[in-house]
Design a protein around this motif. Structure first.
Motif, short mmCIF file in Angstrom:
data_model
loop_
_atom_site.label_atom_id
_atom_site.label_comp_id
_atom_site.label_asym_id
_atom_site.label_seq_id
_atom_site.Cartn_x
_atom_site.Cartn_y
_atom_site.Cartn_z
N GLY A 292 -28.54 -31.14 -27.43
CA GLY A 292 -28.27 -29.89 -26.74
C GLY A 292 -27.82 -30.31 -25.22
N GLY A 293 -27.27 -29.30 -24.64
CA GLY A 293 -26.71 -29.72 -23.28
C GLY A 293 -25.51 -28.64 -23.16
N HIS A 294 -25.36 -28.06 -21.95
CA HIS A 294 -24.06 -27.20 -21.53
C HIS A 294 -22.91 -28.33 -21.54
N PRO A 295 -22.01 -27.70 -22.04
CA PRO A 295 -20.44 -28.28 -22.18
C PRO A 295 -20.25 -29.06 -20.61
N GLN A 296 -20.37 -28.29 -19.72
CA GLN A 296 -20.16 -28.83 -18.45
C GLN A 296 -20.89 -30.09 -18.15
N ILE A 297 -22.13 -30.17 -18.58
CA ILE A 297 -22.91 -31.29 -18.36
C ILE A 297 -22.51 -32.37 -19.07
N LEU A 298 -22.21 -32.15 -20.61
CA LEU A 298 -21.85 -33.09 -21.51
C LEU A 298 -20.46 -33.70 -21.03
N SER A 299 -19.61 -33.04 -20.61
CA SER A 299 -18.21 -33.35 -19.98
C SER A 299 -18.57 -34.49 -18.77
#
Length: 451
Positions: free
Chosen positions: A195-202
Motif C-alpha cells: 500500500g501507500g498513497h500515490p503521492q508517496i509512491l510517486s
C-alpha cells in the motif's frame, strides 16, 4: 470487498529464488532484496477483534519490467509489459494466470465505494472521521482525482509525509543507491503488496535511492496500522526471463471453487480442441436444419454465435419458414425480449418448460435463463447456471463474458478478468468484449502507474 483485498494482497507476497534451473532464456540484470515487515495495530478505544503484531519476511527480485515475490506457498511473477501476473503453487509447481487489470480495476471501484460510504458516515456524524478520501487513497494506492497534497516535513535526517495531523509515511536516513528503473519497480512492490498513497509512491519512484528502513501508517475504523519495513541483503544478480510454459496450468481437480474449476478447464483447452468444438457445433446446426428440428437449429445458431462471435450462415427461405412456424422458437423469442420483473420471471418458467422440447441444446436455454436471473438480481443462481453450461460446452466465449460481468458486480475482479481473458482467447474479435477492451484502455490511461 475486504476479503477480495486480502486475497489480492496475499497473492502479491511471493519470490522465485531458484528459477534459473527451470528456464534457459536470456538473463537480465535484476536486484534482489529481503524485506522484514513488522505490522502493529494501535486500536481505537472500544475496538474489538484487534489482530496482534505480526512479522513477515519478503524476498523480492526487481527487474526492468518484472517483479517476483514469494510467500511460503506461492510465487507470484508480475510482468508489467504483458500486464499479467502468474501465481505458482510451489508444492505442485502449477500456475494460474491473472491480469494486472484486476487489481487496478478493483481498487478504482472500491475507492469510489469507500469515498461514498465515508461521505455518508461523515454527514450522519457517525463516530470519528473514517473512510475519508485521503485514507482510502493511502490504503488502496489509487487516486481518482487530485486531492490536497500531502505535507512533507523532516525530522532530523528522516523524511515524513502527513495528511493533516496524520503521519502516513516515515523514510529513514539510510538510503540505498538505486537506478531510476529500480526505484520505480520498488514503488510497484509497495503499490501491489503493502500500500501507500500515490503521492508517496510517486516520490519513491522518482528517487535515486531506496530507503533501507521506512514505515507506512494506515487508518481505518479499528485504528492505525503501522507497517515497519527494514531492507536487508540487497544484491544484483542475473535472473532468467520468466517462461510461463515451464509450469503447467493448475488442473481443475485441484480447485476448490466452482468458478475456478471452470476457468482452469478453460485454461487447459488447446487450439485444436477449440477448432474441433467449432466444427462439431457447425455440423450439429446443419444437421438440425436438414432434419427440420427447428428448436435445436435455432438454439444451435445462438450457440455458434456465442462461441465464435460470428453470425451463422444466412438462412434459406425454407429455413426461415421453419423457424417462423415453430411454436417453441416463438416462445424463446418472447422470453428473450423480457424486460420487466414480471416478464423476466415468466420467461424463466417458460425457458425451463421449452427445454423439454430440445434434443441437444438445453444448455443454450440455460444461458438465457442465467441472464434473466442476473437481471433479477439473483447472481448466485445465474453463476451456477453459467458454470453448468460450461460443463456441457466449455468453448462458449459469450458465457465467459456474462459470468465475468456477474463476478465483477460482486467485486471479485480476479475471477472476472480470468473469465474475460478466457473468452477473448477463444474469440478475440467477439464484439461482446469490446466494452471490456475499452474499460482496460481507460484504466491504463487513467492509472498508468499500475503498469
Amino acid at each position: 470487498m475486504s476479503r477480495i483485498l486480502k486475497t489480492c494482497a496475499a497473492v502479491a507476497l511471493g519470490w522465485l529464488p531458484a528459477l534459473a534451473w527451470l528456464v534457459a532464456t536470456p538473463a537480465q540484470a535484476d536486484i534482489s532484496l529481503q524485506l522484514e515487515v513488522v505490522r502493529h495495530v494501535k486500536a481505537q478505544p472500544g475496538a474489538s477483534g484487534v489482530p496482534g503484531d505480526s512479522q513477515t519476511t519478503l524476498d523480492v527480485t526487481l527487474g526492468d519490467k518484472t517483479m517476483t515475490v514469494t510467500s511460503t506457498d506461492t510465487t507470484t511473477v508480475y510482468d508489467f509489459a504483458a500486464r499479467k501476473r502468474w501465481v505458482i503453487d510451489r508444492r505442485t509447481k502449477t500456475r494460474v494466470d491473472y491480469s494486472l487489470y484486476d487489481t487496478v480495476g478493483f481498487r478504482t471501484y472500491e475507492l469510489r465505494n469507500r469515498n461514498t460510504l465515508g461521505a455518508a458516515l461523515s454527514a450522519a456524524k457517525v463516530g470519528d472521521a473514517v473512510m475519508v478520501q485521503v485514507d482510502n487513497e493511502h490504503n488502496l494506492s489509487v487516486q481518482d482525482k487530485p486531492s490536497a497534497p500531502l505535507r512533507v516535513t523532516t525530522e532530523g535526517a528522516n523524511e515524513l509525509f502527513h495528511a493533516g495531523p496524520k503521519l502516513m509515511f516515515r523514510r529513514g536516513a539510510h538510503l540505498l543507491p538505486a537506478k531510476p528503473g529500480e526505484a520505480r519497480m520498488f514503488a510497484q512492490l509497495l503499490r501491489y503488496a503493502l500500500g501507500g498513497h500515490p503521492q508517496i509512491l510517486s516520490a519513491l519512484a522518482q528517487a535515486d535511492s531506496i530507503p533501507a528502513q521506512f514505515s507506512l501508517v494506515a487508518y481505518d475504523a479499528v485504528g492505525s496500522i503501522t507497517q515497519t519495513v527494514v531492507i536487508r541483503h540487497v544484491h544484483s544478480n542475473p535472473v532468467p526471463a520468466f517462461d510461463a510454459s515451464a509450469f503447467p496450468v493448475r488442473p481443475a481437480s485441484e480447485s476448490g471453487h466452482p468458478v475456478d474449476q471452470a476457468l482452469d478447464r478453460a485454461a487447459a483447452l488447446t487450439p485444436d480442441e477449440l477448432l474441433s468444438a467449432r466444427r462439431r457445433s457447425k455440423d450439429e446446426l446443419e444437421t438440425a436444419l436438414r432434419e427440420g428440428r427447428a428448436l435445436d437449429a435455432f438454439l444451435g445458431m445462438f450457440e455458434w454465435s456465442l462461441m465464435t462471435g460470428e453470425a451463422p450462415t444466412p438462412l434459406t427461405a425454407d429455413q426461415k419458414q421453419l423457424f417462423q412456424t415453430n411454436d417453441a422458437v416463438r416462445r424463446v423469442t418472447v422470453a428473450l425480449s423480457a424486460k420487466s420483473k414480471d416478464d423476466l420471471a415468466k420467461a424463466i418458467t417458460d425457458l425451463t418448460d421449452i427445454a423439454k422440447s430440445t434434443a441437444t441444446k438445453a444448455h443454450v436455454l440455460r444461458i438465457f435463463e442465467a441472464n434473466n436471473r442476473a437481471m433479477l438480481g439473483d447472481r448466485k443462481a445465474a453463476q451456477k447456471l453459467f458454470i453448468d453450461v460450461l460443463k456441457t460446452n466449455p468453448y462458449i466465449a459469450g458465457v465467459y463474458k456474462d459470468l465475468g460481468d456477474s463476478l465483477f458486480v460482486e467485486y471479485d475482479t480476479p475471477r472476472a478478468w480470468r473469465c474475460w481473458d478466457s473468452g477473448r482467447k477463444m474469440a478475440p474479435g467477439f464484439a461482446n468484449f469490446q466494452a471490456i477492451n475499452q474499460f482496460e484502455t481507460s484504466l491504463a490511461a487513467r492509472h498508468p502507474e499500475f503498469f
